[in-house]
Design a protein around this motif. Sequence first.
Motif, PDB file in Angstrom:
ATOM      1  N   GLY A   1       0.788  -1.219   0.000  1.00  0.00           N
ATOM      2  CA  GLY A   1       0.000   0.000   0.000  1.00  0.00           C
ATOM      3  C   GLY A   1       0.825   1.276   0.000  1.00  0.00           C
ATOM      4  N   GLN A   2       2.142   1.152   0.084  1.00  0.00           N
ATOM      5  CA  GLN A   2       3.000   2.341   0.095  1.00  0.00           C
ATOM      6  C   GLN A   2       3.092   2.922  -1.308  1.00  0.00           C
ATOM      7  OE1 GLN A   2       6.889   1.564   1.675  1.00  0.00           O
ATOM      8  NE2 GLN A   2       7.574   3.671   1.413  1.00  0.00           N
ATOM      9  N   ARG A   3       3.087   4.252  -1.408  1.00  0.00           N
ATOM     10  CA  ARG A   3       3.200   4.927  -2.698  1.00  0.00           C
ATOM     11  C   ARG A   3       4.674   5.092  -3.039  1.00  0.00           C
ATOM     12  NH1 ARG A   3      -0.940   6.036  -5.947  1.00  0.00           N
ATOM     13  NH2 ARG A   3      -0.339   8.187  -6.267  1.00  0.00           N
ATOM     14  N   VAL A   4       5.029   4.776  -4.295  1.00  0.00           N
ATOM     15  CA  VAL A   4       6.417   4.877  -4.745  1.00  0.00           C
ATOM     16  C   VAL A   4       6.467   5.530  -6.122  1.00  0.00           C
ATOM     17  CG1 VAL A   4       7.308   2.911  -3.427  1.00  0.00           C
ATOM     18  CG2 VAL A   4       6.353   2.539  -5.689  1.00  0.00           C
ATOM     19  N   HIS A   5       7.576   6.193  -6.394  1.00  0.00           N
ATOM     20  CA  HIS A   5       7.844   6.759  -7.702  1.00  0.00           C
ATOM     21  C   HIS A   5       8.723   5.793  -8.472  1.00  0.00           C
ATOM     22  CE1 HIS A   5       6.195  10.569  -6.424  1.00  0.00           C
ATOM     23  NE2 HIS A   5       7.081  10.666  -5.445  1.00  0.00           N
ATOM     24  N   ILE A   6       8.451   5.610  -9.745  1.00  0.00           N
ATOM     25  CA  ILE A   6       9.295   4.784 -10.600  1.00  0.00           C
ATOM     26  C   ILE A   6      10.266   5.708 -11.317  1.00  0.00           C
ATOM     27  CG2 ILE A   6       9.366   3.242 -12.576  1.00  0.00           C
ATOM     28  CD1 ILE A   6       6.668   2.224 -11.763  1.00  0.00           C
ATOM     29  N   VAL A   7      11.538   5.608 -10.942  1.00  0.00           N
ATOM     30  CA  VAL A   7      12.600   6.394 -11.559  1.00  0.00           C
ATOM     31  C   VAL A   7      13.678   5.402 -11.967  1.00  0.00           C
ATOM     32  CG1 VAL A   7      14.231   8.264 -11.265  1.00  0.00           C
ATOM     33  CG2 VAL A   7      12.075   8.323 -10.054  1.00  0.00           C
ATOM     34  N   CYS A   8      13.793   5.118 -13.238  1.00  0.00           N
ATOM     35  CA  CYS A   8      14.717   4.106 -13.723  1.00  0.00           C
ATOM     36  C   CYS A   8      16.161   4.509 -13.439  1.00  0.00           C
ATOM     37  CB  CYS A   8      14.519   3.871 -15.217  1.00  0.00           C
ATOM     38  SG  CYS A   8      12.911   3.173 -15.599  1.00  0.00           S
ATOM     39  N   GLU A   9      16.907   3.594 -12.861  1.00  0.00           N
ATOM     40  CA  GLU A   9      18.317   3.806 -12.556  1.00  0.00           C
ATOM     41  C   GLU A   9      19.137   3.193 -13.689  1.00  0.00           C
ATOM     42  OE1 GLU A   9      21.751   4.817 -11.194  1.00  0.00           O
ATOM     43  OE2 GLU A   9      19.935   5.478 -10.181  1.00  0.00           O
ATOM     44  N   PRO A  10      19.785   4.013 -14.531  1.00  0.00           N
ATOM     45  CA  PRO A  10      20.447   3.479 -15.722  1.00  0.00           C
ATOM     46  C   PRO A  10      21.667   2.623 -15.437  1.00  0.00           C
ATOM     47  CG  PRO A  10      20.816   5.828 -15.540  1.00  0.00           C
ATOM     48  CD  PRO A  10      19.838   5.470 -14.481  1.00  0.00           C
ATOM     49  N   SER A  11      22.266   2.722 -14.244  1.00  0.00           N
ATOM     50  CA  SER A  11      23.446   1.911 -13.958  1.00  0.00           C
ATOM     51  C   SER A  11      23.078   0.482 -13.586  1.00  0.00           C
ATOM     52  CB  SER A  11      24.273   2.544 -12.842  1.00  0.00           C
ATOM     53  OG  SER A  11      23.544   2.564 -11.639  1.00  0.00           O
ATOM     54  N   VAL A  12      21.788   0.204 -13.372  1.00  0.00           N
ATOM     55  CA  VAL A  12      21.313  -1.146 -13.056  1.00  0.00           C
ATOM     56  C   VAL A  12      20.304  -1.533 -14.123  1.00  0.00           C
ATOM     57  CG1 VAL A  12      20.157  -2.582 -11.348  1.00  0.00           C
ATOM     58  CG2 VAL A  12      21.607  -0.694 -10.608  1.00  0.00           C
ATOM     59  N   GLN A  13      20.655  -2.518 -14.962  1.00  0.00           N
ATOM     60  CA  GLN A  13      19.758  -2.906 -16.042  1.00  0.00           C
ATOM     61  C   GLN A  13      18.760  -3.980 -15.618  1.00  0.00           C
ATOM     62  OE1 GLN A  13      23.281  -2.749 -16.859  1.00  0.00           O
ATOM     63  NE2 GLN A  13      22.899  -0.632 -17.434  1.00  0.00           N
ATOM     64  N   LYS A  14      19.119  -4.803 -14.637  1.00  0.00           N
ATOM     65  CA  LYS A  14      18.226  -5.876 -14.220  1.00  0.00           C
ATOM     66  C   LYS A  14      17.020  -5.311 -13.488  1.00  0.00           C
ATOM     67  CE  LYS A  14      20.568 -10.193 -13.895  1.00  0.00           C
ATOM     68  NZ  LYS A  14      20.566 -11.413 -13.120  1.00  0.00           N
ATOM     69  N   GLY A  15      15.866  -5.825 -13.799  1.00  0.00           N
ATOM     70  CA  GLY A  15      14.655  -5.419 -13.104  1.00  0.00           C
ATOM     71  C   GLY A  15      14.209  -4.019 -13.426  1.00  0.00           C
ATOM     72  N   MET A  16      14.658  -3.479 -14.556  1.00  0.00           N
ATOM     73  CA  MET A  16      14.271  -2.118 -14.931  1.00  0.00           C
ATOM     74  C   MET A  16      12.893  -2.153 -15.598  1.00  0.00           C
ATOM     75  SD  MET A  16      16.190   0.571 -17.464  1.00  0.00           S
ATOM     76  CE  MET A  16      17.599   0.858 -16.424  1.00  0.00           C
ATOM     77  N   PRO A  17      11.946  -1.320 -15.137  1.00  0.00           N
ATOM     78  CA  PRO A  17      10.641  -1.290 -15.796  1.00  0.00           C
ATOM     79  C   PRO A  17      10.728  -0.640 -17.172  1.00  0.00           C
ATOM     80  CG  PRO A  17      10.741   0.328 -14.045  1.00  0.00           C
ATOM     81  CD  PRO A  17      12.016  -0.441 -13.984  1.00  0.00           C
ATOM     82  N   HIS A  18       9.683  -0.775 -17.939  1.00  0.00           N
ATOM     83  CA  HIS A  18       9.644  -0.202 -19.284  1.00  0.00           C
ATOM     84  C   HIS A  18       9.736   1.313 -19.213  1.00  0.00           C
ATOM     85  CE1 HIS A  18       8.030   0.764 -23.313  1.00  0.00           C
ATOM     86  NE2 HIS A  18       8.552  -0.416 -23.639  1.00  0.00           N
ATOM     87  N   ARG A  19      10.304   1.912 -20.230  1.00  0.00           N
ATOM     88  CA  ARG A  19      10.553   3.352 -20.229  1.00  0.00           C
ATOM     89  C   ARG A  19       9.277   4.183 -20.144  1.00  0.00           C
ATOM     90  NH1 ARG A  19      11.067   1.479 -25.386  1.00  0.00           N
ATOM     91  NH2 ARG A  19       9.792   2.545 -26.929  1.00  0.00           N
ATOM     92  N   ARG A  20       8.125   3.618 -20.535  1.00  0.00           N
ATOM     93  CA  ARG A  20       6.890   4.405 -20.491  1.00  0.00           C
ATOM     94  C   ARG A  20       6.428   4.660 -19.055  1.00  0.00           C
ATOM     95  NH1 ARG A  20       3.969  -0.514 -21.964  1.00  0.00           N
ATOM     96  NH2 ARG A  20       4.327   0.004 -24.138  1.00  0.00           N
ATOM     97  N   PHE A  21       6.933   3.876 -18.093  1.00  0.00           N
ATOM     98  CA  PHE A  21       6.541   4.047 -16.696  1.00  0.00           C
ATOM     99  C   PHE A  21       7.508   4.936 -15.922  1.00  0.00           C
ATOM    100  CE2 PHE A  21       4.900  -0.201 -17.914  1.00  0.00           C
ATOM    101  CZ  PHE A  21       3.566   0.129 -17.876  1.00  0.00           C
ATOM    102  N   HIS A  22       8.565   5.422 -16.561  1.00  0.00           N
ATOM    103  CA  HIS A  22       9.547   6.291 -15.910  1.00  0.00           C
ATOM    104  C   HIS A  22       8.868   7.599 -15.485  1.00  0.00           C
ATOM    105  CE1 HIS A  22      13.525   7.956 -15.092  1.00  0.00           C
ATOM    106  NE2 HIS A  22      13.133   9.051 -15.721  1.00  0.00           N
ATOM    107  N   GLY A  23       8.964   7.944 -14.210  1.00  0.00           N
ATOM    108  CA  GLY A  23       8.358   9.160 -13.692  1.00  0.00           C
ATOM    109  C   GLY A  23       6.946   8.987 -13.174  1.00  0.00           C
TER     110      GLY A  23
END
Length: 97
Positions: A37-59
């Motif tokens: 139930g916690q609210r989180v922001h999706i901010v892709c970290e480019p130095s870690v490729q594993k488990g990165m969400p799709h670019r459309r969800f960035h921000g």
Amino acid sequence: MAHHNGPRKKTRYKFKKDLRRRGILPVTAAIRTFEMGQRVHIVCEPSVQKGMPHRRFHGKTGTVVGQRGRAWLVEIPDGNATKVVISRPQHLKPQRV
């Protein structure tokens, strides 16, 4: 011509880090835990490729609904639908209240 439609297409500026933020992340970013139930922001970290969400969800901002291995399930409203994004904790930031 080759077919250039990879998962990181059109991300040259979107995934770019500031000069002083470059390099590897601290270990605490990888072992971060969230509550359901916690609210989180999706901010892709480019130095870690594993488990990165799709670019459309960035921000985007969503709600944590579960955990799958080391990754977290985040529910995001997208138009009339709600989508579940699987992301590792390096790409998630808790929302400040």
